[in-house]
Write a protein that holds these residues in place. Structure first.
Motif: not given
Length: 195
Positions: A32-42
């Motif tokens: 969810x954090x990666x999605x919120x920040x528009x990052x990859x999980x890695x």
């Protein structure tokens, strides 16, 4: 600051706080954090190895930030009562602008099994006591505050009252004016502890 964090880590903390505020601890996942920040999980994992590390960074940042703010405002020459008021007004103003830190401190079941999280929350309380106790002692010495109650007990009454106020604001989903309610509780506490 004791625990320096990078700008990117600070961004992650802010995004994590937004998720905590909206979805609670259960909603705070790396995905969810990666999605919120528009990052990859890695990309998130490059900065924090786990959800616990993110929460620890939030709590440690809060303790360091609080210590810095309190040290700065108390370095200015003020009367005892003004120090007391300024200390708490500063805290209410900070939380009003950064409610996600309230969520981190007051989320029920916030990784209770984590000794590190418990130690970080304890550290925040230690910072508050470090700055509040000298004000209470000064007030007792100059006969402004009652000495019928020990400085330690006055401190616990004050901190308990403030903590309850912040918790009520949290469970009300920040729907009331914490600055106004905070001012009321500051004045009420002064009425109780003043001679």
């Amino acid at each position: 600051m004791a625990n320096t964090i990078t700008d990117r880590q600070f961004e992650i903390i802010g995004a994590a706080g937004k998720i905590l505020t909206n979805a609670g601890v259960g909603g705070l996942t790396i995905k969810n954090l990666a999605k919120e920040m528009q990052f990859s999980e890695s990309a998130v994992y490059r900065h924090f190895s786990s959800k616990e590390k993110i929460i620890l960074a939030m709590l440690d940042f809060l303790a360091s930030n609080m210590d810095e703010r309190y040290t700065e405002i108390l370095s200015i020459e003020r009367k005892t009562e003004e120090k007391f008021i300024t200390l708490f007004q500063n805290q209410f103003t900070f939380f009003d602008s950064n409610p996600h830190f309230v969520v981190a401190v007051f989320s029920d079941g916030l990784m209770e099994e984590s000794q590190s999280v418990n130690e970080s929350i304890s550290k925040i309380m230690q910072v508050k006591m470090k700055h509040l106790k000298p004000i209470i002692l000064e007030g007792q010495e100059n006969k402004l505050f009652t000495d019928a109650i020990s400085a330690d007990n006055i401190m616990h009454i004050i901190m308990g009252s403030m903590r309850l106020q912040m918790y009520k604001w949290r469970v009300a989903n920040f729907q009331f004016d914490i600055l106004h309610k905070g001012e009321e509780i500051i004045q009420s506490l002064l009425t109780i502890i003043k001679k």
